[in-house]
Scaffold this motif. Structure first.
Motif, PDB file in Angstrom:
ATOM      1  N   LYS A  57     -74.651  56.103 -16.932  1.00 15.69           N
ATOM      2  CA  LYS A  57     -75.812  56.627 -16.105  1.00 15.69           C
ATOM      3  C   LYS A  57     -75.326  56.955 -14.567  1.00 15.69           C
ATOM      4  N   GLU A  58     -74.522  56.166 -13.972  1.00  8.51           N
ATOM      5  CA  GLU A  58     -73.979  56.371 -12.765  1.00  8.51           C
ATOM      6  C   GLU A  58     -73.160  57.635 -12.618  1.00  8.51           C
ATOM      7  N   ALA A  59     -72.430  57.517 -13.723  1.00  9.18           N
ATOM      8  CA  ALA A  59     -71.408  58.866 -13.863  1.00  9.18           C
ATOM      9  C   ALA A  59     -72.110  60.266 -13.910  1.00  9.18           C
ATOM     10  N   ALA A  60     -73.386  60.257 -14.856  1.00  7.08           N
ATOM     11  CA  ALA A  60     -74.121  61.363 -15.078  1.00  7.08           C
ATOM     12  C   ALA A  60     -74.849  61.639 -13.789  1.00  7.08           C
ATOM     13  N   GLN A  61     -75.373  60.612 -13.005  1.00  8.50           N
ATOM     14  CA  GLN A  61     -76.152  61.012 -11.750  1.00  8.50           C
ATOM     15  C   GLN A  61     -75.115  61.616 -10.938  1.00  8.50           C
ATOM     16  N   ALA A  62     -73.842  60.844 -10.689  1.00 12.20           N
ATOM     17  CA  ALA A  62     -73.115  61.348  -9.637  1.00 12.20           C
ATOM     18  C   ALA A  62     -72.787  63.019  -9.999  1.00 12.20           C
ATOM     19  N   ASP A  63     -72.717  63.300 -11.160  1.00 12.50           N
ATOM     20  CA  ASP A  63     -72.175  64.679 -11.557  1.00 12.50           C
ATOM     21  C   ASP A  63     -73.448  65.841 -11.389  1.00 12.50           C
ATOM     22  N   ALA A  64     -74.286  65.266 -11.497  1.00 15.51           N
ATOM     23  CA  ALA A  64     -75.750  66.200 -11.373  1.00 15.51           C
ATOM     24  C   ALA A  64     -75.880  66.139  -9.806  1.00 15.51           C
ATOM     25  N   GLU A  65     -75.595  65.273  -9.033  1.00 15.71           N
ATOM     26  CA  GLU A  65     -75.793  65.347  -7.629  1.00 15.71           C
ATOM     27  C   GLU A  65     -74.740  66.486  -7.151  1.00 15.71           C
ATOM     28  N   GLY A  66     -73.603  66.215  -7.536  1.00 20.53           N
ATOM     29  CA  GLY A  66     -72.536  67.231  -7.254  1.00 20.53           C
ATOM     30  C   GLY A  66     -72.896  68.673  -7.602  1.00 20.53           C
TER      31      GLY A  66
END
Length: 124
Positions: free
Chosen positions: A37-46
């Protein structure tokens, strides 16, 4: 009654089923880390940062400098996606309407103490 005798585990499974379906919610309540979930959120923010930079007419390098904590691959993907979208739909950049204020350099503590003294001496 005969069905229960044939399947002795059926009541246990039916009892455990609601508990097993709420595993993710229990993890959120206990604030357990969720790397996916954290990786997906960081990807979406980037990606959002990259697309916003492209829409504002910023270069990719400027976007990296302004957002050092963002994942560069995600920023690039968002920038590229927005570039393709803007080219396809013939959209112009939308520059920022905020005034550009250069960051003030911080003075060293020794220089900061000397500056008021020098200003007072100049006034007299």
């Amino acid at each position: 009654m005969r069905a229960i005798r044939r399947f002795p585990l059926l009541p246990a499974i039916l009892f455990a089923l609601p508990l097993l379906t709420a595993c993710e919610q229990v993890g959120e309540l206990l604030e357990l880390p969720n790397p996916k979930k954290e990786a997906a959120q960081a990807d979406a923010e980037g990606r959002a940062i990259g697309s916003a930079c492209r829409h504002a007419g910023r270069s990719l390098e400027d976007c990296y400098v302004l957002n050092p904590g963002a994942q560069k691959a995600a920023v690039f993907a968002g920038w590229r996606d927005m570039n393709d979208y803007m080219m396809e739909h013939k959209l112009d950049v939308v520059p920022s309407q905020l005034p550009q204020v250069p960051p003030q350099p911080k003075a060293a503590p020794a220089q900061a103490a000397e500056a008021p003294a020098a200003a007072r001496a100049a006034q007299h």
